[in-house]
Design an enzyme around this catalytic site. Structure first.
Site, PDB file in Angstrom:
ATOM      1  N   SER A  98       3.385 -10.386  -8.165  1.00  0.00           N
ATOM      2  CA  SER A  98       2.834 -11.522  -8.037  1.00  0.00           C
ATOM      3  C   SER A  98       2.675 -12.380  -9.561  1.00  0.00           C
ATOM      4  CB  SER A  98       1.544 -11.493  -7.603  1.00  0.00           C
ATOM      5  OG  SER A  98       1.380 -10.680  -6.433  1.00  0.00           O
TER       6      SER A  98
HETATM    7  N1  SAH Z   1       0.161  -7.780  -6.020  1.00  0.00           N
HETATM    8  C1  SAH Z   1       1.509  -6.966  -5.912  1.00  0.00           C
HETATM    9  C2  SAH Z   1       2.291  -7.977  -4.621  1.00  0.00           C
HETATM   10  C3  SAH Z   1       3.330  -7.638  -4.112  1.00  0.00           C
HETATM   11  S1  SAH Z   1       4.241  -8.523  -3.058  1.00  0.00           S
HETATM   12  C4  SAH Z   1       2.224  -7.190  -6.960  1.00  0.00           C
HETATM   13  O1  SAH Z   1       1.949  -7.669  -8.024  1.00  0.00           O
HETATM   14  O2  SAH Z   1       3.107  -6.191  -7.253  1.00  0.00           O
HETATM   15  C5  SAH Z   1       3.133  -8.087  -1.491  1.00  0.00           C
HETATM   16  C6  SAH Z   1       3.588  -6.711  -0.782  1.00  0.00           C
HETATM   17  O3  SAH Z   1       2.828  -6.765   0.253  1.00  0.00           O
HETATM   18  C7  SAH Z   1       4.956  -6.302  -0.681  1.00  0.00           C
HETATM   19  O4  SAH Z   1       5.341  -4.992  -1.444  1.00  0.00           O
HETATM   20  C8  SAH Z   1       4.823  -5.896   0.890  1.00  0.00           C
HETATM   21  O5  SAH Z   1       5.802  -5.106   1.133  1.00  0.00           O
HETATM   22  C9  SAH Z   1       3.629  -5.703   1.099  1.00  0.00           C
HETATM   23  N2  SAH Z   1       3.093  -5.810   2.545  1.00  0.00           N
HETATM   24  C10 SAH Z   1       3.302  -6.812   3.335  1.00  0.00           C
HETATM   25  N3  SAH Z   1       2.922  -6.606   4.398  1.00  0.00           N
HETATM   26  C11 SAH Z   1       2.170  -5.511   4.462  1.00  0.00           C
HETATM   27  C12 SAH Z   1       1.242  -4.706   5.334  1.00  0.00           C
HETATM   28  N4  SAH Z   1       1.101  -5.191   6.527  1.00  0.00           N
HETATM   29  N5  SAH Z   1       1.030  -3.741   4.817  1.00  0.00           N
HETATM   30  C13 SAH Z   1       1.012  -3.231   3.677  1.00  0.00           C
HETATM   31  N6  SAH Z   1       1.841  -3.936   2.750  1.00  0.00           N
HETATM   32  C14 SAH Z   1       2.171  -5.159   3.238  1.00  0.00           C
END
Ligand code: SAH
Length: 208
Positions: free
Chosen positions: A58
């Site tokens: 993010s």
């Molecule tokens: N704050 C994290 C954001 C990653 S993007 C960072 O900065 O690295 C959002 C993440 O949510 C992705 O890795 C995706 O795989 C995950 N995601 C989406 N749906 C999900 C779910 N139902 N349960 C767990 N993770 C999920």
């Protein structure tokens, strides 16, 4: 402080991250540790960057604003849905008692866990699984942070929020701009506040 770090904190501040505790933690957690080596030179730009499995780390100012809105303290138990790179997880862990983090991509979960361990962060339990169901075994949570957009707040997450607790999550479809909202659980229900317009990957059911 290095000029790169000074510019990073300046960009966070310009975007509304003003809580000194949050800025202090973001100055200490190395974001370059959470991206692939070839992207490390861009780790302190205030931008989302690609990570494995077609996901993104993010945007730092959004990480900062979400953290700030949670209003964490050192006694709190926090659920994070969508740990991705583990960067936000590390920041949360520095400001609360324990983070329970879920990530639906097994490959990302493994890498995030290793990165947190390498930094000596030990108050995180990070698992591979579908976070839209929450984590009933560890509920209720004082705070919940969701890093992927749903069309409505998932019912299991609302149910696993402690009374007085706060959840921050993006709401809206993938192709449109989403609203970051703050849900507070009161004695007799939930209150909702819109915070800002954001763009997140979708919250998907099941694990991958
Ligand atoms: N704050 C994290 C954001 C990653 S993007 C960072 O900065 O690295 C959002 C993440 O949510 C992705 O890795 C995706 O795989 C995950 N995601 C989406 N749906 C999900 C779910 N139902 N349960 C767990 N993770 C999920």
């Amino acid at each position: 402080m290095t000029p790169v770090m000074e510019a990073f904190l300046g960009a966070l501040h310009d975007d509304g991250v003003t809580d000194p505790k949050v800025l202090d933690v973001m100055a200490r957690i190395p974001r370059d540790h959470f991206v692939e080596p070839q992207l490390a030179p861009r780790a302190y730009d205030n931008l989302p960057l690609p990570i494995d499995c077609h996901q993104t780390i993010s945007q730092p100012s959004v990480v900062g604003l979400m953290t700030q809105e949670l209003g964490l303290d050192s006694r709190m138990k926090v659920l994070e849905v969508g740990a991705g790179s583990g960067y936000q997880t590390a920041i949360l862990a520095s400001l609360c008692r324990r983070v329970y983090a879920l990530e639906r991509h097994g490959a990302l979960a493994m890498k995030a866990r290793a990165r947190l361990e390498a930094l000596g962060i030990s108050n995180v339990i990070l698992d591979h699984g579908d976070g839209s169901e929450g984590w009933p075994r560890h509920a209720p949570f004082d705070r919940i942070l969701v890093a992927a957009a749903a069309e409505d707040p998932p019912r299991p997450l609302l149910d696993q929020l402690r009374i007085g607790g706060v959840m921050i999550l993006p709401i809206g479809e993938e192709s449109t701009l989403q609203q970051l909202i703050k849900v507070t659980r009161t004695e007799d229900g939930f209150t909702y506040e819109e915070l800002l317009t954001v763009r997140f990957v979708p919250l998907l059911n099941g694990s991958a």
